[in-house]
Write a protein that holds these residues in place. Sequence first.
Motif, PDB file in Angstrom:
ATOM      1  N   PRO A   2      28.103  36.626  42.794  1.00  0.00           N
ATOM      2  CA  PRO A   2      27.334  36.599  44.055  1.00  0.00           C
ATOM      3  C   PRO A   2      27.232  35.205  44.672  1.00  0.00           C
ATOM      4  O   PRO A   2      27.064  35.089  45.888  1.00  0.00           O
ATOM      5  CB  PRO A   2      25.949  37.119  43.649  1.00  0.00           C
ATOM      6  N   PHE A   3      27.351  34.161  43.864  1.00  0.00           N
ATOM      7  CA  PHE A   3      27.302  32.824  44.452  1.00  0.00           C
ATOM      8  C   PHE A   3      28.569  32.538  45.254  1.00  0.00           C
ATOM      9  O   PHE A   3      28.522  31.812  46.248  1.00  0.00           O
ATOM     10  CB  PHE A   3      27.105  31.765  43.368  1.00  0.00           C
ATOM     11  N   THR A   4      29.695  33.099  44.815  1.00  0.00           N
ATOM     12  CA  THR A   4      30.922  32.862  45.584  1.00  0.00           C
ATOM     13  C   THR A   4      30.811  33.466  46.982  1.00  0.00           C
ATOM     14  O   THR A   4      31.403  32.953  47.920  1.00  0.00           O
ATOM     15  CB  THR A   4      32.160  33.455  44.888  1.00  0.00           C
ATOM     16  N   ASP A   5      30.043  34.558  47.116  1.00  0.00           N
ATOM     17  CA  ASP A   5      29.832  35.132  48.449  1.00  0.00           C
ATOM     18  C   ASP A   5      29.322  34.096  49.430  1.00  0.00           C
ATOM     19  O   ASP A   5      29.647  34.108  50.603  1.00  0.00           O
ATOM     20  CB  ASP A   5      28.755  36.220  48.387  1.00  0.00           C
ATOM     21  N   ARG A   6      28.471  33.231  48.921  1.00  0.00           N
ATOM     22  CA  ARG A   6      27.760  32.306  49.803  1.00  0.00           C
ATOM     23  C   ARG A   6      28.539  31.018  50.030  1.00  0.00           C
ATOM     24  O   ARG A   6      28.023  30.107  50.682  1.00  0.00           O
ATOM     25  CB  ARG A   6      26.379  32.037  49.220  1.00  0.00           C
ATOM     26  N   LEU A   7      29.748  30.945  49.503  1.00  0.00           N
ATOM     27  CA  LEU A   7      30.603  29.782  49.783  1.00  0.00           C
ATOM     28  C   LEU A   7      31.023  29.810  51.235  1.00  0.00           C
ATOM     29  O   LEU A   7      30.509  29.081  52.054  1.00  0.00           O
ATOM     30  CB  LEU A   7      31.856  29.844  48.922  1.00  0.00           C
ATOM     31  N   ASP A   8      31.973  30.651  51.514  1.00  0.00           N
ATOM     32  CA  ASP A   8      32.415  30.834  52.881  1.00  0.00           C
ATOM     33  C   ASP A   8      31.790  32.138  53.327  1.00  0.00           C
ATOM     34  O   ASP A   8      32.353  33.203  53.129  1.00  0.00           O
ATOM     35  CB  ASP A   8      33.940  30.891  52.932  1.00  0.00           C
ATOM     36  N   TYR A   9      30.614  32.019  53.938  1.00  0.00           N
ATOM     37  CA  TYR A   9      29.830  33.242  54.159  1.00  0.00           C
ATOM     38  C   TYR A   9      30.407  34.139  55.235  1.00  0.00           C
ATOM     39  O   TYR A   9      29.917  35.219  55.448  1.00  0.00           O
ATOM     40  CB  TYR A   9      28.371  32.892  54.448  1.00  0.00           C
ATOM     41  N   MET A  10      31.448  33.684  55.934  1.00  0.00           N
ATOM     42  CA  MET A  10      32.091  34.595  56.872  1.00  0.00           C
ATOM     43  C   MET A  10      32.996  35.571  56.126  1.00  0.00           C
ATOM     44  O   MET A  10      33.242  36.672  56.589  1.00  0.00           O
ATOM     45  CB  MET A  10      32.931  33.818  57.890  1.00  0.00           C
ATOM     46  N   CYS A  11      33.556  35.160  55.012  1.00  0.00           N
ATOM     47  CA  CYS A  11      34.524  36.022  54.329  1.00  0.00           C
ATOM     48  C   CYS A  11      34.219  36.088  52.835  1.00  0.00           C
ATOM     49  O   CYS A  11      34.947  35.516  52.031  1.00  0.00           O
ATOM     50  CB  CYS A  11      35.955  35.591  54.576  1.00  0.00           C
ATOM     51  N   SER A  12      33.163  36.778  52.498  1.00  0.00           N
ATOM     52  CA  SER A  12      32.738  36.816  51.102  1.00  0.00           C
ATOM     53  C   SER A  12      33.739  37.542  50.208  1.00  0.00           C
ATOM     54  O   SER A  12      33.918  37.181  49.054  1.00  0.00           O
ATOM     55  CB  SER A  12      31.374  37.470  51.001  1.00  0.00           C
ATOM     56  N   MET A  13      34.404  38.553  50.761  1.00  0.00           N
ATOM     57  CA  MET A  13      35.330  39.326  49.933  1.00  0.00           C
ATOM     58  C   MET A  13      36.489  38.469  49.419  1.00  0.00           C
ATOM     59  O   MET A  13      36.897  38.591  48.274  1.00  0.00           O
ATOM     60  CB  MET A  13      35.888  40.501  50.729  1.00  0.00           C
ATOM     61  N   SER A  14      37.005  37.585  50.263  1.00  0.00           N
ATOM     62  CA  SER A  14      38.113  36.727  49.823  1.00  0.00           C
ATOM     63  C   SER A  14      37.654  35.781  48.727  1.00  0.00           C
ATOM     64  O   SER A  14      38.410  35.483  47.806  1.00  0.00           O
ATOM     65  CB  SER A  14      38.639  35.895  50.976  1.00  0.00           C
ATOM     66  N   ASN A  15      36.420  35.301  48.834  1.00  0.00           N
ATOM     67  CA  ASN A  15      35.910  34.389  47.809  1.00  0.00           C
ATOM     68  C   ASN A  15      35.808  35.109  46.470  1.00  0.00           C
ATOM     69  O   ASN A  15      36.180  34.564  45.434  1.00  0.00           O
ATOM     70  CB  ASN A  15      34.538  33.853  48.192  1.00  0.00           C
ATOM     71  N   ASN A  16      35.279  36.330  46.504  1.00  0.00           N
ATOM     72  CA  ASN A  16      35.217  37.151  45.294  1.00  0.00           C
ATOM     73  C   ASN A  16      36.588  37.272  44.670  1.00  0.00           C
ATOM     74  O   ASN A  16      36.760  37.154  43.461  1.00  0.00           O
ATOM     75  CB  ASN A  16      34.753  38.581  45.639  1.00  0.00           C
ATOM     76  N   PHE A  17      37.572  37.506  45.517  1.00  0.00           N
ATOM     77  CA  PHE A  17      38.944  37.739  45.083  1.00  0.00           C
ATOM     78  C   PHE A  17      39.456  36.535  44.289  1.00  0.00           C
ATOM     79  O   PHE A  17      39.966  36.673  43.168  1.00  0.00           O
ATOM     80  CB  PHE A  17      39.810  37.985  46.326  1.00  0.00           C
ATOM     81  N   GLY A  18      39.295  35.356  44.855  1.00  0.00           N
ATOM     82  CA  GLY A  18      39.804  34.156  44.191  1.00  0.00           C
ATOM     83  C   GLY A  18      39.158  33.934  42.836  1.00  0.00           C
ATOM     84  O   GLY A  18      39.835  33.642  41.844  1.00  0.00           O
ATOM     85  N   TYR A  19      37.856  34.099  42.790  1.00  0.00           N
ATOM     86  CA  TYR A  19      37.148  33.869  41.525  1.00  0.00           C
ATOM     87  C   TYR A  19      37.534  34.921  40.489  1.00  0.00           C
ATOM     88  O   TYR A  19      37.775  34.608  39.321  1.00  0.00           O
ATOM     89  CB  TYR A  19      35.642  33.872  41.780  1.00  0.00           C
TER      90      TYR A  19
END
Lengths: 213, 586
Positions: B279-296
């Motif tokens: 859930p913290f990765t969601d708040r990295l680039d908050y426009m595109c949370s799904m991509s952040n999830n993907f990378g992690y």
Amino acid sequence: MSGKQQVPHELEDNVAVTPWAKLLDPLTPIYNWGRKYSMWPMGFGLACCAIEMMATAAGRFDLSRFGMELMRPSPRQADLMIVSGTVTKKMIPQIVRLYNQMPEPKYVIAMGACATSGGPFKEGYTVVSGVDRFIPVDVYIPGCPPRPEALLQGFLKLFEKIEGQKISTAPWYTKKEFPAIPVPLLGPDLIDLRQVAEKPREQSEAPAVPTTN
Amino acid sequence: MAEKTATAPLAQLTSEMTALKERFGDAIQPAEYEGIVVANDKLLQVAQAIRDDLGYDYLSSLTGVDYFDKGYFETVYHACSIARGGGPLVFKARTPRDVAEIPSVVSIWRSAEFQEREAYDMFGIRYTGHPDLRRILTWEGFAGYPLRKDWKEPYYEQDHKPFDSRWPGGHHVPAEDRAQFHDNVTVSPETFNVESFTPEAEQLLYSGIVPVPGGNGHGMHTDSVVVNLGPQHPSTHGVFRLVVRLSGETVEDLRPVMGYLHRNHEKIGERNTFIQNMPFTDRLDYMCSMSNNFGYALAVEKLMNIKPPERAEYIRIIMAELTRVMNHLAFCGFLLNEMGAFFTPFIYAFEERELILDLFEMASGSRMMCNYFRFGGVARDVSDEFVQRLSHLVFERLSHKTDEMENLITTNEIVRSRAVGVAVLPRADAISLGAAGPLLRASGVPYDLRKADPYSIYDRFDFDIVTGTNGDVYDRYLVRIGEIRQSIRILKQALEQLPAGEIQTGKKAYQARVPAGQAYGRVEGPKGELGFYVVSDGSPNPYRYHVRATSFINLGSLTTMARGGKLADAIIGLGSIDTTMGEVDR
């Protein structure tokens, strides 16, 4: 404002005196109605919540229904500060300055968990545990981020508060002074100047952070 | 930790690494798990050879790791080849904790400039030869180096979550009551001497950008002025500050100042368990949370050596591409905001965004912060209604709406005159500065991780890499419009092929068992290469968790873009990079 004290007793006995409160209070609903439907927020986004704030301003949720679509880029023209996102130690001096620059009457909404208390980032070393440690907050909106509906509900709560205020007792029409909140310092860590031991404070404060913009 | 790493396997050297070892001899040793360790005195020569002779011209990630028990700091470099694609070449440099000095590689890859500053800020590693080694995320004068293992934050409880105080059976003590000064500070205001304090941050910043007296060439005496934009400014994206030196209206020099949204992502990430970081990765680039999830998810899956089932792979692709469409549409709105077309294009963009967010909410339960990916799958299956609504969006609505957006913008006279030839980033600079994503492709570099180093199941889909030619704002806009169309193409194929079946490998578990190791997982996010460097020591928490933030490194190219242009063009340049401050400052 309070007319009673200014009128001598004999005069009061012989002449019908209408106090200011009685004169002005019937106007209060109109006054507040005008104020609450022209509440201009400051266009001031901090983090994720700012995106939801923009979504609230966009087509589907349409902030202009409440007369609030006019986001002002300058604090001097704004009535409402929406603290939308995580408040960090590096940013809080600027937020306090912006708040000081806003004219009365001014309101603050803490939008989301971070602005309220630090939220998921509370344990972080540069996160301020809630903006209310420095500036007074009128409405807190929970959520991470709050949905646009929640933000709208927060506005409605603020409107309720505005409806409860009276012209005759409004502090911004009294002679009361509103001292500016001292802008915190970025030293080895964040320094809240209100907590600094009462020593010669005024001189040392001035060169560090200029208070005029 | 000590026993575990003593038996850690040494990396298998690739043929390139062996060639380097033959050339440089003992200066190169195999590292644990992956990559090579380069001796500090030969680092610059080896780096030069890696760039020039081996062709790794793109330094993707640079970060520090504090190996406290072993007594050294490590800097990890991931270099990639633009022309050949493929995985990164990993090399490392070490320095004893009490020395903390490593030669700077800024002279070889300019993208190292910000990343070395960040490692200096977080670890106190001094990069000798760095042109502008200042703190970047915290402020100058901040006490301590936060990511060192022996540095404790004010609300420190324990090294690792779950904290004992938060067990349901135990009692909860508010963080303020546990902290030494009853607040999130390490210095007591009562003992702080305001009088003797002089803030040094601003002076250091301005000393690099002092105004120079001069003439305008017509015999008139003029001075250049230093102007601050931000951190609260209507045309900076979020809380971001630009310090510009202006001569008239022309930008002579520019320094981005960031850190106003530094939320200590990496420190919190080391305390969290692996799954708690999602859930913290969601708040990295908050426009595109799904991509952040993907990378992690990819990075940790690499460590765990698992793969998600087919259906989950397809769902992941669908979510990632929807995110891209949404981000690029919103970009168009924001860019026009920057040009002065206030709010109207933005409302058009957010119309589609709301529909995509509805789909995200349907699948994950949240509009913005989806927290949808899990290691080896996704959190929930998508329903038939989701597929139905998505089909309508993909097959009927989106391309039509993209046309509408293009009709409004692409041939618009005002947009063209504001964007064509503005804030140009030449091809060579783009590569050297580590620009990624549409920013890099607009400069004519066909580098897209989905093709260059395919992850997940991107090799099954038929799509093109969209590139520009001039590297100006207009090309960046066109590349994004092109990418929306390509994403719709991928979405159509993914929808047609979407198989039935499981969505999670193995059983659902609260705790991921991650074996010791190091992994760098990266995806082509909407803004560019988003990487996660995760070091695990076999415990339930990551030993080091680093985000190669696209926006952060992309901002490094802003100075090159803006120099010599007008101030108003610098603002559009900033808009065309498409930054999200949550990702820049983390």
